[in-house]
Design an enzyme around this catalytic site. Structure first.
Site, PDB file in Angstrom:
ATOM      1  N   HIS A 270     -24.797   4.670  -4.524  1.00  0.00           N
ATOM      2  CA  HIS A 270     -23.951   4.949  -5.680  1.00  0.00           C
ATOM      3  C   HIS A 270     -24.732   4.994  -6.983  1.00  0.00           C
ATOM      4  CE1 HIS A 270     -20.406   3.504  -3.053  1.00  0.00           C
ATOM      5  NE2 HIS A 270     -20.603   4.798  -2.932  1.00  0.00           N
TER       6      HIS A 270
ATOM      7  N   HIS B 246     -18.122  12.924   4.125  1.00  0.00           N
ATOM      8  CA  HIS B 246     -17.545  11.796   4.864  1.00  0.00           C
ATOM      9  C   HIS B 246     -16.977  10.816   3.841  1.00  0.00           C
ATOM     10  CE1 HIS B 246     -20.358  13.690   7.663  1.00  0.00           C
ATOM     11  NE2 HIS B 246     -19.652  13.153   8.632  1.00  0.00           N
TER      12      HIS B 246
ATOM     13  N   SER C  60     -17.675   6.537  -2.897  1.00  0.00           N
ATOM     14  CA  SER C  60     -18.290   7.668  -3.598  1.00  0.00           C
ATOM     15  C   SER C  60     -17.275   8.676  -4.137  1.00  0.00           C
ATOM     16  CB  SER C  60     -19.316   8.353  -2.700  1.00  0.00           C
ATOM     17  OG  SER C  60     -18.785   8.649  -1.430  1.00  0.00           O
TER      18      SER C  60
ATOM     19  N   GLU D 175     -12.637  14.195   5.273  1.00  0.00           N
ATOM     20  CA  GLU D 175     -12.619  13.005   6.126  1.00  0.00           C
ATOM     21  C   GLU D 175     -11.900  13.348   7.425  1.00  0.00           C
ATOM     22  OE1 GLU D 175     -13.103   9.707   7.995  1.00  0.00           O
ATOM     23  OE2 GLU D 175     -14.059   9.997   6.022  1.00  0.00           O
TER      24      GLU D 175
ATOM     25  N   GLY E 123     -16.553  16.917   8.383  1.00  0.00           N
ATOM     26  CA  GLY E 123     -17.301  17.212   7.169  1.00  0.00           C
ATOM     27  C   GLY E 123     -18.429  18.198   7.352  1.00  0.00           C
TER      28      GLY E 123
ATOM     29  N   ASP F 243     -22.978  11.584   4.055  1.00  0.00           N
ATOM     30  CA  ASP F 243     -23.043  10.159   4.346  1.00  0.00           C
ATOM     31  C   ASP F 243     -22.268   9.838   5.624  1.00  0.00           C
ATOM     32  OD1 ASP F 243     -23.246   7.398   4.192  1.00  0.00           O
ATOM     33  OD2 ASP F 243     -21.586   7.211   2.781  1.00  0.00           O
TER      34      ASP F 243
END
Length: 291
Positions: free
Chosen positions: A19, A42, A97, A115, A140, A160
């Protein structure tokens, strides 16, 4: 990837690294008035309760964000991150995020969130909504390929995945390679775990049993791609020989903006001692491909 819940890991040292890098990249994009697009492949739930059963079971946030909370730093990016997070921690929450991106975005910017987990997409749709936010219940990797190149040419992609399946490492490489060919001006940030070695490395993704070997193979494969530049950042909070699980994490950034390496290095110099679980903690920044 279907059962993974990030609520077990929210606010851990991997999130801190991810982050801070995410905020740094979004700040770079905001230096120009023209809008940008943000893709999150994701997205998870977007916001996590730190007093949930899952978070309290692992308590990973205590070795992550809790180590920095209440501190003041010389690097403005860290203070920006902590100020943002503190608004959620006051309610025993941690922003993922997508929520961080939403907090930073301007009216001219767009968020595209993906997602696949059925419960998490419900949580994501509940937690995030807005005029310039689109939420998609889809894989994703497939979604990123389908939705690029975007109409807005400037942008950031955060990749991610949970890396629960061996195939996800190869999917990251294949997806980024395909998307880069059609959108070479985008910035791509790929987070990956550093997990203690449990078996020897082999010659390809399918034969490599250890996740550490797969992460290294992913980096080696990315290094062979025709990217303009590739910056790799790693933070280790302990020694791999003394940890049975994730001892650190990394982010590989394609098309890293000017001076991003200096900004992140300054951040890591300040936060690594606080996140350190022992004297072996360290960080490293390396240009795998340089302009």
């Amino acid at each position: 990837m279907f059962s993974y819940r990030h609520s077990f890991h929210a606010g851990n040292h991997g999130d801190v690294l991810k982050h801070i890098c995410q905020i740094s990249l979004l700040n770079k994009l905001k230096l120009k008035d023209k809008g940008f697009v943000y893709f999150d492949t994701h997205s998870g739930a977007g916001v996590y309760n730190l007093n949930s059963e899952q978070a309290l079971k692992t308590q990973e946030f205590k070795q992550g964000i809790d180590c920095l909370a209440g501190q003041k730093f010389e690097e403005p990016i860290i203070n920006q991150y902590l100020e943002l997070v503190s608004a959620y921690k006051a309610f025993k929450q941690y922003p993922g995020s997508p929520e961080i991106a939403k907090s930073i975005m301007r009216p001219q910017d767009k968020l595209t969130l993906m997602e696949w987990n059925t419960q998490e997409i419900k949580n994501l749709k509940h937690n995030l909504n807005g005029k310039n936010i689109s939420v998609h219940h889809r894989d994703g990797f497939e979604g990123l390929i389908a939705m690029t190149p975007p109409e807005i040419k400037r942008g950031l992609v955060l990749v991610d995945p949970p890396y629960e399946l061996a195939s996800e490492y190869e999917q990251v490489l294949d997806t980024i390679s395909k998307v880069y060919k059609r959108w070479s001006t985008g910035i791509f940030a790929i987070w990956y775990p550093l997990i203690s070695e449990r078996s020897g490395n082999e010659s390809n993704f399918n034969n490599t049993n250890s996740k550490l070997g797969k992460s290294q193979m992913l980096l080696d494969s990315l290094r062979q791609q025709p990217f303009k530049n590739l910056l790799n950042i790693e933070l280790c909070v302990t020694s791999p020989s003394e940890c049975a699980g994730m001892y650190g994490s990394g982010i590989a950034i394609i098309n890293a903006p000017w001076q991003l390496d200096e900004n992140i290095r300054n951040c890591l110099q300040e936060i690594t001692p606080l996140l350190a679980q022992d004297s072996s903690a360290s960080f490293n920044l390396e240009w795998l491909i340089q302009d």
